[in-house]
Design a protein around this motif. Structure first.
Motif, PDB file in Angstrom:
ATOM      1  N   LYS A  66       0.827  -1.218   0.000  1.00 41.36           N
ATOM      2  CA  LYS A  66       0.000   0.000   0.000  1.00 41.36           C
ATOM      3  C   LYS A  66       0.855   1.259   0.000  1.00 41.36           C
ATOM      4  N   VAL A  67       1.936   1.248   0.768  1.00 40.90           N
ATOM      5  CA  VAL A  67       2.836   2.403   0.798  1.00 40.90           C
ATOM      6  C   VAL A  67       3.486   2.597  -0.576  1.00 40.90           C
ATOM      7  N   ILE A  68       3.957   1.514  -1.159  1.00 40.76           N
ATOM      8  CA  ILE A  68       4.620   1.595  -2.470  1.00 40.76           C
ATOM      9  C   ILE A  68       3.648   2.066  -3.549  1.00 40.76           C
ATOM     10  N   ARG A  69       2.405   1.606  -3.475  1.00 41.57           N
ATOM     11  CA  ARG A  69       1.405   2.039  -4.457  1.00 41.57           C
ATOM     12  C   ARG A  69       1.190   3.548  -4.374  1.00 41.57           C
ATOM     13  N   LEU A  70       1.130   4.079  -3.160  1.00 46.25           N
ATOM     14  CA  LEU A  70       0.954   5.526  -2.993  1.00 46.25           C
ATOM     15  C   LEU A  70       2.180   6.296  -3.492  1.00 46.25           C
ATOM     16  N   ILE A  71       3.375   5.771  -3.201  1.00 46.33           N
ATOM     17  CA  ILE A  71       4.603   6.422  -3.670  1.00 46.33           C
ATOM     18  C   ILE A  71       4.580   6.543  -5.189  1.00 46.33           C
ATOM     19  N   ARG A  72       4.205   5.460  -5.853  1.00 44.52           N
ATOM     20  CA  ARG A  72       4.184   5.463  -7.326  1.00 44.52           C
ATOM     21  C   ARG A  72       3.052   6.331  -7.869  1.00 44.52           C
ATOM     22  N   THR A  73       1.905   6.305  -7.211  1.00 42.31           N
ATOM     23  CA  THR A  73       0.764   7.120  -7.659  1.00 42.31           C
ATOM     24  C   THR A  73       1.117   8.603  -7.658  1.00 42.31           C
ATOM     25  N   TYR A  74       1.857   9.028  -6.632  1.00 41.40           N
ATOM     26  CA  TYR A  74       2.188  10.457  -6.509  1.00 41.40           C
ATOM     27  C   TYR A  74       3.587  10.792  -7.047  1.00 41.40           C
ATOM     28  N   GLY A  75       4.231   9.820  -7.708  1.00 44.66           N
ATOM     29  CA  GLY A  75       5.522  10.085  -8.342  1.00 44.66           C
ATOM     30  C   GLY A  75       6.609  10.512  -7.372  1.00 44.66           C
ATOM     31  N   MET A  76       6.615   9.898  -6.202  1.00 45.23           N
ATOM     32  CA  MET A  76       7.538  10.296  -5.130  1.00 45.23           C
ATOM     33  C   MET A  76       8.810   9.430  -5.082  1.00 45.23           C
ATOM     34  N   GLU A  77       9.033   8.601  -6.082  1.00 46.33           N
ATOM     35  CA  GLU A  77      10.114   7.610  -6.010  1.00 46.33           C
ATOM     36  C   GLU A  77      11.476   8.210  -5.667  1.00 46.33           C
ATOM     37  N   GLU A  78      11.774   9.382  -6.197  1.00 51.10           N
ATOM     38  CA  GLU A  78      13.095   9.991  -6.003  1.00 51.10           C
ATOM     39  C   GLU A  78      13.252  10.668  -4.646  1.00 51.10           C
ATOM     40  N   ARG A  79      12.157  10.798  -3.914  1.00 48.36           N
ATOM     41  CA  ARG A  79      12.190  11.583  -2.672  1.00 48.36           C
ATOM     42  C   ARG A  79      11.945  10.756  -1.419  1.00 48.36           C
ATOM     43  N   ILE A  80      11.703   9.457  -1.589  1.00 53.31           N
ATOM     44  CA  ILE A  80      11.304   8.614  -0.461  1.00 53.31           C
ATOM     45  C   ILE A  80      12.447   7.700  -0.020  1.00 53.31           C
ATOM     46  N   ILE A  81      12.587   7.544   1.296  1.00 53.99           N
ATOM     47  CA  ILE A  81      13.437   6.519   1.890  1.00 53.99           C
ATOM     48  C   ILE A  81      12.522   5.666   2.767  1.00 53.99           C
ATOM     49  N   LEU A  82      12.559   4.374   2.581  1.00 53.08           N
ATOM     50  CA  LEU A  82      11.784   3.470   3.427  1.00 53.08           C
ATOM     51  C   LEU A  82      12.706   2.869   4.476  1.00 53.08           C
ATOM     52  N   SER A  83      12.306   2.966   5.749  1.00 50.24           N
ATOM     53  CA  SER A  83      13.125   2.400   6.820  1.00 50.24           C
ATOM     54  C   SER A  83      12.244   1.590   7.758  1.00 50.24           C
ATOM     55  N   SER A  84      12.867   0.690   8.512  1.00 48.11           N
ATOM     56  CA  SER A  84      12.128  -0.116   9.469  1.00 48.11           C
ATOM     57  C   SER A  84      13.113  -0.855  10.358  1.00 48.11           C
ATOM     58  N   PHE A  85      12.660  -1.177  11.571  1.00 48.31           N
ATOM     59  CA  PHE A  85      13.413  -2.097  12.419  1.00 48.31           C
ATOM     60  C   PHE A  85      13.140  -3.544  11.994  1.00 48.31           C
ATOM     61  N   ASN A  86      12.094  -3.740  11.200  1.00 48.76           N
ATOM     62  CA  ASN A  86      11.781  -5.053  10.647  1.00 48.76           C
ATOM     63  C   ASN A  86      12.476  -5.182   9.290  1.00 48.76           C
ATOM     64  N   HIS A  87      13.614  -5.827   9.291  1.00 50.64           N
ATOM     65  CA  HIS A  87      14.411  -5.877   8.067  1.00 50.64           C
ATOM     66  C   HIS A  87      13.831  -6.836   7.031  1.00 50.64           C
ATOM     67  N   TYR A  88      13.009  -7.784   7.469  1.00 50.06           N
ATOM     68  CA  TYR A  88      12.287  -8.627   6.518  1.00 50.06           C
ATOM     69  C   TYR A  88      11.352  -7.758   5.673  1.00 50.06           C
ATOM     70  N   SER A  89      10.754  -6.779   6.310  1.00 48.65           N
ATOM     71  CA  SER A  89       9.864  -5.857   5.608  1.00 48.65           C
ATOM     72  C   SER A  89      10.625  -5.061   4.547  1.00 48.65           C
ATOM     73  N   LEU A  90      11.848  -4.647   4.877  1.00 48.14           N
ATOM     74  CA  LEU A  90      12.654  -3.894   3.908  1.00 48.14           C
ATOM     75  C   LEU A  90      13.056  -4.762   2.721  1.00 48.14           C
ATOM     76  N   VAL A  91      13.362  -6.035   2.990  1.00 43.03           N
ATOM     77  CA  VAL A  91      13.664  -6.959   1.891  1.00 43.03           C
ATOM     78  C   VAL A  91      12.446  -7.098   0.982  1.00 43.03           C
ATOM     79  N   ASN A  92      11.280  -7.194   1.589  1.00 40.40           N
ATOM     80  CA  ASN A  92      10.038  -7.267   0.821  1.00 40.40           C
ATOM     81  C   ASN A  92       9.858  -6.017  -0.029  1.00 40.40           C
ATOM     82  N   CYS A  93      10.116  -4.843   0.564  1.00 40.33           N
ATOM     83  CA  CYS A  93      10.011  -3.583  -0.186  1.00 40.33           C
ATOM     84  C   CYS A  93      10.963  -3.568  -1.370  1.00 40.33           C
ATOM     85  N   HIS A  94      12.181  -4.041  -1.150  1.00 41.39           N
ATOM     86  CA  HIS A  94      13.181  -4.045  -2.225  1.00 41.39           C
ATOM     87  C   HIS A  94      12.749  -4.964  -3.361  1.00 41.39           C
ATOM     88  N   ARG A  95      12.143  -6.084  -3.009  1.00 40.68           N
ATOM     89  CA  ARG A  95      11.651  -7.002  -4.055  1.00 40.68           C
ATOM     90  C   ARG A  95      10.494  -6.388  -4.832  1.00 40.68           C
TER      91      ARG A  95
END
Length: 244
Positions: A123-152
């Protein structure tokens, strides 16, 4: 130049994670904001730090147990000492709409360590792409499995693991999970580690930097960025150091 990220907006002076805190960060010249997202009961991406409502609002219980409509009735500045009137809990979409009118970076922390919110990353990634924010966003988390999922799901997005304890060669670890930066607790980021990581091309943005002496040290060190509750003070100190 060391970038200044306003932690939960200008949280040292304004109600955290509210539009007034984000607008204040922009007003004082921060380079970006840091914020936190969770899901409401009906699956909307909302901006709030704690899983519980008790600390920052006039309600109790968990964010995940309230619909967006219910969350919108709450006062997100209820416990703040300043006189800000009623502040609503923003949605990530509302924040993105506001971000389209400026050039701020936005570090989004996925709050999925206590509760594993299903579909949060998508859902977060869909919003980032909808609003063309790809160049301005950093995704962070203490859940590193979640970050791997985001990268995929979105390899074009920058991800940065958050961590509190000492990691050996964290720049190598970050790259191993598809990350391109690290966001350590400052106690886990001695000067030598910051310099080594930056020299290896992995930016370091420690949290939470509120002391002026620490700000000065990190600016002089050439740290990639700092995350602070007091962006106005950080901007002033950075300007003062430029002129010396």
């Amino acid at each position: 130049m060391t970038l200044i990220f306003a932690h939960r907006g200008s949280a040292g002076t304004h109600p955290e994670n509210t539009m007034s805190a984000f607008k204040e960060a922009a007003r004082v010249g921060a380079d970006g904001i840091e914020t936190d997202v969770q899901l409401s009961k009906d699956g909307e991406v909302v901006i709030i730090h704690d899983e519980k409502l008790d600390r920052t609002t006039n309600a109790s219980g968990y964010v995940k147990d309230r619909t967006l409509k219910e969350l919108k009735t709450l006062n997100a500045s209820a416990t703040h000492k300043g006189n800000f009137g009623k502040e609503k809990i923003p949605t990530l979409e509302e924040l993105f709409i506001w971000l389209t009118d400026n050039q701020l970076f936005c570090n989004i922390e996925l709050k999925n360590t206590v509760f594993l919110y299903p579909g949060l990353e998508e859902k977060v990634i869909r919003l980032i792409r909808t609003y063309g924010m790809e160049e301005r966003i950093i995704l962070s988390s203490f859940n590193h499995y979640s970050l791997v999922n985001c990268h995929r799901l979105a390899p074009e997005l920058e991800t940065a693991p958050l961590y509190r304890d000492g990691l050996y060669m964290p720049w190598i670890y970050a790259k191993a999970i598809g990350g391109s930066a690290i966001h350590p607790n400052i106690r886990a980021a001695p000067d030598a580690l910051i310099q080594s990581s930056v020299s290896m091309g992995v930016p370091v943005r420690p949290y939470t930097i509120n002391e002026e002496t620490e700000m000065k040290r990190l600016f002089k060190l050439g740290c990639s960025g700092i995350i602070t509750d007091f962006p106005e003070a950080a901007v002033r100190i950075r300007e003062e150091l430029k002129s010396t």
